[in-house]
Design an enzyme around this catalytic site. Structure first.
Site, PDB file in Angstrom:
ATOM      1  N   CYS A 124     -18.216  -3.689-112.610  1.00 47.16           N
ATOM      2  CA  CYS A 124     -19.163  -2.672-113.920  1.00 47.16           C
ATOM      3  C   CYS A 124     -18.458  -1.931-114.910  1.00 47.16           C
ATOM      4  CB  CYS A 124     -20.558  -1.630-112.902  1.00 47.16           C
ATOM      5  SG  CYS A 124     -19.643  -0.098-112.473  1.00 47.16           S
ATOM      6  N   CYS A 132     -22.682  -5.242-112.352  1.00 45.66           N
ATOM      7  CA  CYS A 132     -21.619  -5.809-111.267  1.00 45.66           C
ATOM      8  C   CYS A 132     -21.940  -6.618-111.191  1.00 45.66           C
ATOM      9  CB  CYS A 132     -22.148  -4.686-109.870  1.00 45.66           C
ATOM     10  SG  CYS A 132     -22.663  -2.639-110.191  1.00 45.66           S
ATOM     11  N   LYS A 197     -26.766   1.332-100.601  1.00 48.17           N
ATOM     12  CA  LYS A 197     -26.532   1.825-101.969  1.00 48.17           C
ATOM     13  C   LYS A 197     -27.797   2.004-102.168  1.00 48.17           C
ATOM     14  CE  LYS A 197     -24.023   1.989-105.989  1.00 48.17           C
ATOM     15  NZ  LYS A 197     -22.776   1.173-106.259  1.00 48.17           N
ATOM     16  N   LYS A 250     -25.193   6.189-100.149  1.00 47.80           N
ATOM     17  CA  LYS A 250     -24.954   6.181-101.308  1.00 47.80           C
ATOM     18  C   LYS A 250     -25.886   6.594-101.567  1.00 47.80           C
ATOM     19  CE  LYS A 250     -22.508   5.861-105.812  1.00 47.80           C
ATOM     20  NZ  LYS A 250     -21.298   5.325-106.286  1.00 47.80           N
TER      21      LYS A 250
END
Length: 329
Positions: A124, A132, A197, A250
């Site tokens: 990204c 990405c 994520k 995350k």
């Protein structure tokens, strides 16, 4: 007062600071910390990220000074994000031998060989569209992207990266990267997978720092829905099966339940990513005098450790290292 009934006296173990230290269950150490760094091209560039006070984009010529500071503070690991001048649709800068992360890795390993270099493996920051992976028909092509991500991982390992950390959230990314690393002779290089994520609103300041805002659409087709817990377990299970050595959750703070799920279900090291938005909110509140920054940050990172994190990627790493030294004097 007489005839007090028998009851438990929990306060006995909180009576003094020494007593509280003696029975403390969760501890934060310098070796728990990973410091994120944003590396840019050019010379004498030390540009503060506007939404992240104290966090800078650094050019390669200033990297040595920063690494010296980290070593002196006792921080043993960094994670590198590259911000190139030139971008294209394929994200070529991610996997060329003279890519910005590859150059930074070689410089760090030459200066401080013991510093653990974790290479963020994504496209990204390098793609002109900010996604990405490779775009086909206005969508990210999962399988076409995997080939480029594998090339990126091998290039980063050749440059000296100690750990490959793929953050792209493509299906099968761990399997393909593991195979590529093994075939290139890097069987000893572990994969720190961004296994869980979420498509989070906490990433805004990072996209300023890494210049990686998508030019169209969003990342919700490959990052996870914040509402989902069982999906996190499925994602992590796949990555473990494919050969992951670490599992990242995350963001961290709003997902401590997921950190605990990872700890309870998998026997790999769990990494909490204390992301940019979490950092920026604390800094903003501290600048306004609304909070005690040190106390709040330490409480926040301890909550991540208590939830089950073995490591924490955090922009507060340098501050925390200093505070830990002061506390132990």
């Amino acid at each position: 007062m007489t005839n007090i009934p028998t009851f438990d006296r929990h306060r006995r173990l909180r009576r003094t600071a020494g007593m509280r230290d003696l029975v403390r269950e969760t501890h934060l150490h310098k070796t728990d910390l990973v410091y994120p760094m944003f590396i840019v091209e050019g010379e004498k560039v030390r540009k503060q990220v506007p939404s992240m006070p104290g966090v800078y984009q650094l050019s390669l010529d200033l990297l040595t000074e920063e690494i010296d500071e980290l070593e002196e503070l006792g921080i043993q690991a960094v994670i590198l994000f590259g911000v190139p001048n030139e971008k294209d649709e394929q994200g070529t800068g991610a996997f060329i031998d003279e890519g910005i992360v590859q150059q930074a890795t070689r410089k760090i390993k030459t200066k401080v060989p013991s510093m653990l270099v974790i290479a963020d493996t994504c496209l990204c920051e390098y793609t002109s569209h900010g996604h990405c992976g490779v775009i086909h028909d206005h969508d990210v092509d999962n399988d076409a992207s995997l080939e480029l991500l594998a090339k990126t991982a091998v290039s980063q390992a050749k440059a000296g990266a100690d750990i490959i950390a793929p953050s792209n959230m493509m299906d099968g990314f761990v399997a393909v990267i593991r195979q590529a690393l093994d075939q290139a002779g890097f069987t000893q290089i572990p994969i720190m997978s961004y296994a869980v994520k979420y498509a989070s609103s906490f990433y805004g300041p990072f996209r300023d720092a890494a210049d990686s805002t998508p030019q169209f659409g969003d990342r919700k087709t490959y990052q996870m829905d914040p509402a989902n817990r069982l999906e996190a377990l499925r994602e992590a299970k796949s990555d473990v099966h494919e050969g992951a050595d670490f599992l990242i959750v995350k963001p961290a703070l709003s997902y401590l339940d997921i950190v605990r799920e990872m700890k309870n279900n998998f026997d790999l090291p769990i990494v909490a990513y204390n992301v940019s938005g979490e950092y920026a909110m604390v800094k903003a509140a501290a600048q306004n005098g609304w909070i005690d920054e040190q106390a709040l940050v330490m409480e926040k990172l301890l909550s991540m450790k208590r939830a089950g994190a073995d490591l924490i990627i955090t922009y507060f790493a340098k501050d925390v290292a200093k505070w830990l030294v002061e506390k132990n004097r």
